[in-house]
Design an enzyme around this catalytic site. Structure first.
Site, PDB file in Angstrom:
ATOM      1  CG  PHE A  12      42.325  42.341  42.790  1.00 25.46           C
ATOM      2  CD1 PHE A  12      41.998  41.138  43.384  1.00 25.46           C
ATOM      3  CD2 PHE A  12      42.339  42.412  41.413  1.00 25.46           C
ATOM      4  CE1 PHE A  12      41.704  40.015  42.620  1.00 25.46           C
ATOM      5  CE2 PHE A  12      42.047  41.301  40.639  1.00 25.46           C
ATOM      6  CZ  PHE A  12      41.724  40.100  41.240  1.00 25.46           C
ATOM      7  CE  LYS A  97      35.420  40.932  41.584  1.00 24.13           C
ATOM      8  NZ  LYS A  97      35.356  39.997  42.725  1.00 24.13           N
ATOM      9  N   GLY A 125      35.351  37.478  39.735  1.00 25.59           N
ATOM     10  CA  GLY A 125      35.061  36.216  40.399  1.00 25.59           C
ATOM     11  C   GLY A 125      35.415  36.246  41.869  1.00 25.59           C
ATOM     12  CB  SER A 127      39.509  36.669  44.100  1.00 25.01           C
ATOM     13  OG  SER A 127      39.007  37.832  43.465  1.00 25.01           O
ATOM     14  CE  LYS A 180      31.505  40.872  44.030  1.00 19.58           C
ATOM     15  NZ  LYS A 180      32.406  41.213  45.160  1.00 19.58           N
ATOM     16  CG  ASP A 233      32.746  37.763  43.446  1.00 17.86           C
ATOM     17  OD1 ASP A 233      33.286  37.640  44.559  1.00 17.86           O
ATOM     18  OD2 ASP A 233      33.094  38.619  42.625  1.00 17.86           O
ATOM     19  CB  THR A 237      30.957  39.310  48.589  1.00 16.34           C
ATOM     20  OG1 THR A 237      29.887  38.918  47.734  1.00 16.34           O
ATOM     21  CG2 THR A 237      32.209  39.477  47.761  1.00 16.34           C
ATOM     22  NE  ARG A 244      36.897  47.311  49.238  1.00 11.81           N
ATOM     23  CZ  ARG A 244      37.705  46.665  48.406  1.00 11.81           C
ATOM     24  NH1 ARG A 244      38.826  46.133  48.844  1.00 11.81           N
ATOM     25  NH2 ARG A 244      37.399  46.541  47.129  1.00 11.81           N
ATOM     26  CG  ASN A 245      30.722  45.812  48.554  1.00 11.87           C
ATOM     27  OD1 ASN A 245      30.212  46.861  48.192  1.00 11.87           O
ATOM     28  ND2 ASN A 245      31.817  45.327  47.971  1.00 11.87           N
ATOM     29  CD  GLU A 265      33.485  50.416  42.613  1.00 11.26           C
ATOM     30  OE1 GLU A 265      32.382  50.886  42.247  1.00 11.26           O
ATOM     31  OE2 GLU A 265      34.573  50.911  42.272  1.00 11.26           O
TER      32      GLU A 265
END
Length: 312
Positions: A12, A97, A125, A127, A180, A233, A237, A244-245, A265
Site C-alpha cells: 500500500f 487497518k 476504505g 482499495s 471488515k 471495504d 474484501t 489477504r484476509n 490484521e
C-alpha cells in the site's frame, strides 16, 4: 506541490508513492531495509511488476521533512515505528487497518497518543494496492476530527483517480477498516469450505450487522459504517481472493498452507473483539476460535447455525 513522506514500503505504501509521484508531489518513501537496492533498481519488493517513478526518493533515514507523513505500516508494527521515530510533519495520516493488540486502540488514535501536537487523520476504505498503483479509479474515506484540517488533507491527497471523502468520525472509520477484515476471514472460510455464494451473502449481511453493533458500543456513528470505510471495504474484501484476509480464511477452512509472513490484521482484531464478553459478536468469536484451533470448521458452522431464530 506537497512534500509527502510515506513510511512503509509495503504494497500500500508503495502504491501511494507511485500515485502521488505521478500527481506531481515531492515523494520520499521510507523503508527499514534494502533502501539502496530499491532506489537503484526501482523495483517494489512488495508490489511485483510495479516500477517506482524516478521522482520517488527512497531512504532508510526516518528524518524526512514533509508537509504530510503517511504511515503505511501494519497496525501491529505502528506502535514500534512511533516509538523509534517521530515523523517530522505537522499532519500525520494513518493508512493502517486494525486494532493494536497492545493498547486496544485504533491506528489513528494510537498516532494521536504518540504525537499529540500533530493533526492526525485516518485513510481507509475499499482499495487494493495493485489497483491504486495501476491508476484505476479508487475512492477512500479520510477521517479527521478537525473538519477544516480534514478538508485541507482531502484537497492535498486527492488525485484525478484517487477520490477522498471526508468524515470527522475517526473511531467509526477505524472500526470499519478493522472489522471488515474479520468478516472477510469468515467469508473466505465459507467459500473455501464450498458453502456457496448464497451462504457468503448471508455471512456478509450478518457480519455488517455485527460491525454496526460494535461501532455503536464504541461510540462511533453507525452511518459511518454504511460508507466506504465500512460497507464499501466489506464488499471488496469479502468478494476477492486479492484480499489477504479472505485467502487466510479459505486456507483455514481447507487446511491449506498459510504464508507465515502474510499480514492478516483481521485475526488480531477478531481475537480482541472476541475477548470482550460485553459484545454480541458471534462471527468474530467463531473466527478467533477457528484460527486458534479451539473449534474446527464443522463445529464453528454448527455453532452459528444453532443460534436462536430472531427478527432481523
Amino acid at each position: 506541490m506537497t512534500r509527502l513522506a510515506i513510511y512503509g514500503a509495503g504494497a500500500f505504501g508503495t502504491a501511494l508513492a507511485v500515485t502521488y509521484a505521478r500527481a506531481g508531489h515531492d515523494v520520499t518513501l521510507w523503508t527499514r531495509e534494502r533502501a539502496p537496492e530499491i532506489a537503484t533498481s526501482r523495483e517494489a519488493p512488495r508490489l511485483p511488476g510495479v516500477t517506482l517513478p524516478e521522482a520517488v526518493a527512497v531512504t532508510d533515514d526516518p528524518g524526512i521533512a514533509a508537509d504530510i507523513a503517511l504511515l503505511a505500516v501494519p497496525t501491529q508494527s505502528l506502535g514500534d515505528l512511533l516509538d523509534r521515530l517521530r515523523p517530522d510533519a505537522p499532519r500525520l495520516v494513518s493508512c493502517a487497518k486494525g486494532i493494536d493488540m497492545g493498547s486496544g486502540l485504533g491506528p489513528a488514535t494510537l498516532v494521536s497518543r504518540a504525537c499529540p501536537d500533530a493533526t492526525v487523520a485516518q485513510l481507509t476504505g475499499p482499495s487494493f494496492a495493485v489497483d491504486i498503483a495501476a491508476g484505476l479509479p479508487t475512492a477512500l474515506t479520510l477521517a479527521c476530527a478537525d473538519d477544516a484540517e480534514g478538508e485541507a488533507l482531502q484537497s492535498a491527497l486527492s488525485t484525478p483517480f484517487l477520490r477522498l471523502y471526508r468524515t470527522t468520525d475517526v473511531i467509526g472509520a477505524e472500526l470499519g477498516g478493522a472489522l471488515k477484515n474479520v468478516i472477510a476471514i469468515a467469508a473466505g472460510a465459507v467459500i473455501g469450505a464450498g458453502l456457496g455464494d448464497s451462504a457468503r451473502a448471508a455471512l456478509i449481511a450478518r457480519g455488517f450487522a455485527e460491525m454496526r453493533r460494535v461501532a455503536r458500543a464504541a461510540g462511533a456513528r453507525e452511518e459511518t459504517l454504511t460508507g466506504l470505510s465500512g460497507l464499501g471495504d466489506l464488499v471488496l474484501t469479502c468478494g476477492s481472493e486479492k484480499s489477504r484476509n479472505f485467502r487466510y480464511g479459505a486456507a483455514l477452512a481447507t487446511g491449506a498452507a498459510i504464508d507465515p509472513e502474510m499480514t492478516v490484521e483481521g485475526l488480531h482484531t477478531a481475537r480482541g473483539i472476541a475477548a470482550d464478553a460485553t459484545l454480541d459478536t458471534p462471527i468474530a468469536d467463531a473466527v478467533a476460535a477457528l484460527a486458534d484451533g479451539r473449534l474446527d470448521f464443522a463445529a464453528v458452522l454448527d455453532t452459528l447455525l444453532a443460534r436462536p431464530l430472531k427478527a432481523e
